[in-house]
Design an enzyme around this catalytic site. Structure first.
Site, PDB file in Angstrom:
ATOM      1  CG  ASP A 189     -15.056  11.667   0.808  1.00 31.10           C
ATOM      2  OD1 ASP A 189     -15.289  12.139   2.276  1.00 31.10           O
ATOM      3  OD2 ASP A 189     -13.768  11.904   0.420  1.00 31.10           O
ATOM      4  CG  ASP A 235     -10.965   9.120   1.232  1.00 33.82           C
ATOM      5  OD1 ASP A 235     -12.074   8.894   0.590  1.00 33.82           O
ATOM      6  OD2 ASP A 235     -10.390   9.662   2.263  1.00 33.82           O
TER       7      ASP A 235
END
Length: 364
Positions: A189, A235
């Site tokens: 990420d 997420d």
């Protein structure tokens, strides 16, 4: 408007994690083969960031080379089907409460096999009833609404359904695997958000329910608002399956407390709030896992250190604790006749008096 948007995103992210974790426990105990969870091993966890990176880069190149309109049309049809199935599975337990007792509920089974005789093998074995068909019809209405209008509410309904199903049906087998998965995606990420513009470009170009969105100008334009704050489903699902693992660990301790579950849940709220705060200060998209991973791993680990249960936490095996008697079939019995004959045939296979030679833990 901004406070309403981000507050709503946090609330929507918490719902699938909380209810998905609770349903993951019942899913693990279920004997229905169609609801058996998919276990993520250490090897899967290590490979996941590499596979995700290749997929993300591939999508980015596709959007650069081919027409964005045609790619999104193809993806919309794909997620249209997946979204209907996911939403139907999500609302089915809630809808059962609204059906009257005298509702004519009939059982159905969709069975597709390959081969014949002793070599017959099941490809699809899906059991459903009339109530499931009603849920499927209601989900199809939402699917058509999303396909025609791409409305943000329909997008969020599908996104919540995907997240809930992900947390419920994807299981980590132990805490070490969870740390490998979260650590790898932490690097993934951070690199793709800060190192390149690939992540942000794909997120803005990808017209599919792979993110939750909420308009920041809702108070000005109403339901036709178009200035969205967004949160990727990854997420939600990735920290969510780790939080669900800690809930099963709490249950395995048999202390009638959910200390690690609530600690990780609060840690997730803290990490997501910190993400929004940093994004607001620096006016730049933030990789949420940069803040969520240290919080979701660090907070429960500190609690384990304080309680002296670090060894128990890392030695816990989810599949052995929650599913102590779940058989793993390497082949399917010959199927013919009604569903009752299928159950009888499987029972005969499982009750066979032959015993395998006991293997060592390392061999297993």
């Amino acid at each position: 408007g901004m406070a309403l948007a981000y507050g709503s995103l946090v609330l929507m992210a918490l719902l699938p994690i909380f209810f998905g974790a609770l349903r993951s426990v019942s899913c693990a105990k279920s004997k229905n083969s169609s609801e058996m969870p998919e276990t993520i091993t250490s090897r899967d966890a290590a490979r996941f960031p590499i596979v995700a990176s290749c997929t993300l880069l591939g999508l980015y190149l596709f959007f650069k080379i081919f027409s964005q309109e045609y790619i999104n049309l193809l993806l919309s049809m794909y997620f249209f089907v997946l979204g209907i199935l996911a939403l139907s599975h999500t609302i089915s337990p809630m809808m059962n409460r609204f059906f009257p007792a005298n509702f004519p509920n009939k059982q159905y089974q969709l069975l597709f096999t390959q081969g014949s005789g002793e070599s017959k093998e099941e490809i699809v074995n899906y059991e459903f009833d009339t109530k499931d068909l009603v849920c499927l019809a209601l989900s199809s209405v939402v699917g058509v609404w999303y396909l025609l209008r791409k409305h943000w509410i329909a997008n969020n309904l599908f996104g919540l359904a995907f997240s809930l199903n992900g947390v419920e049906l994807l299981h980590l087998n132990n805490v070490s695997t969870g740390c490998i998965l979260l650590g790898g995606l932490f690097i993934y990420d951070v690199f793709w958000v800060f190192g390149t513009n690939v992540m942000v470009t794909v997120a803005k170009s990808f017209e599919a329910p792979i993110k939750l969105v909420f308009p920041q100008d809702l108070l000005e334009k109403g339901l036709d608002a178009d200035n969205f704050a967004m949160l990727g489903l990854g997420d939600i699902v990735i920290p969510g399956i780790f939080i669900a693992l800690l809930l099963r660990f709490d249950i395995s301790l048999k202390k009638n407390t959910h200390t690690y579950f609530y600690t990780s849940f609060v840690a997730y709220i803290f990490g997501l709030g910190l993400t929004i705060f940093i994004m607001h200060i620096f006016k730049h998209a933030q990789p949420a896992l940069l803040y969520l991973v240290p919080a979701c791993i660090g907070f429960p680990l500190l609690v384990a250190l304080a309680k002296g249960e670090v060894t128990e936490m890392f030695s816990y095996e989810s599949s052995a604790e929650i599913l102590p008697h779940t058989p793993r079939l390497t082949h399917f019995p010959t199927v013919s006749g009604s569903p009752a004959s299928l159950a009888d045939s499987m029972q005969q296979k499982l009750s066979c008096p032959r015993r395998r030679r006991q293997q060592s833990p390392s061999a297993m």
